[in-house]
Write a protein that holds these residues in place. Sequence first.
Motif, short mmCIF file in Angstrom:
data_model
loop_
_atom_site.label_atom_id
_atom_site.label_comp_id
_atom_site.label_asym_id
_atom_site.label_seq_id
_atom_site.Cartn_x
_atom_site.Cartn_y
_atom_site.Cartn_z
N ARG A 11 0.83 -1.21 0.00
CA ARG A 11 0.00 0.00 0.00
C ARG A 11 0.86 1.27 0.00
O ARG A 11 0.38 2.36 0.26
N PHE A 117 -7.76 -0.38 5.92
CA PHE A 117 -7.90 -0.18 4.48
C PHE A 117 -9.21 -0.82 4.02
O PHE A 117 -9.43 -2.01 4.24
N GLU A 120 -7.66 -0.93 -1.96
CA GLU A 120 -6.24 -0.68 -2.21
C GLU A 120 -5.92 0.81 -2.20
O GLU A 120 -4.75 1.20 -2.10
N THR A 121 -6.95 1.66 -2.30
CA THR A 121 -6.70 3.11 -2.41
C THR A 121 -7.41 3.94 -1.35
O THR A 121 -7.30 5.17 -1.37
N LYS A 146 -5.74 7.38 -1.68
CA LYS A 146 -4.41 7.38 -2.29
C LYS A 146 -4.35 8.35 -3.45
O LYS A 146 -5.23 8.35 -4.31
#
Length: 149
Positions: A11, A117, A120-121, A146
């Motif tokens: 990450r 999380f 993933e972003t 992200k």
Amino acid sequence: MKDPIGFLASRAGRYSGPGVAHDTRAFTGVLIIDPPLNPANLSYRFTATATDGELLHTEIACLGRNQGDEIEIVHISNNIPGLQHFQLAQSADHDLVLHHGNLADPQSFREIVHLAFSSETTARLSYDWARPGEAIVPQSWVELVKDSP
């Protein structure tokens, strides 16, 4: 989670988003998860800046495996004097929980940091803490996305 350091390494990058501090002030948070120096360690940095530009919080944490293959976390910040050692309290598939201090001792400062999380972003970073004589309660949080590469 079998490998929290490897998970955080997957990450790596810069995340930012809105948050609320313990005193209800709005802030912008920036979390930077650095690529690992080697497979056994990495660091992250977090900064919370109020909408008026005041620095509310900044911290750097280094996570690494010691010779016994246990994870150690060393932490410095502008809110806790000196070098602090955090422990990995738990980790699940997509989140990490670290703590500082003796959580069972109501006469000491205690803190729990939760980094979860949802993809993933996207992530949520939250802090629960207590001063001596107080109960541990949620104090601040930030929703992070992200940044594009």
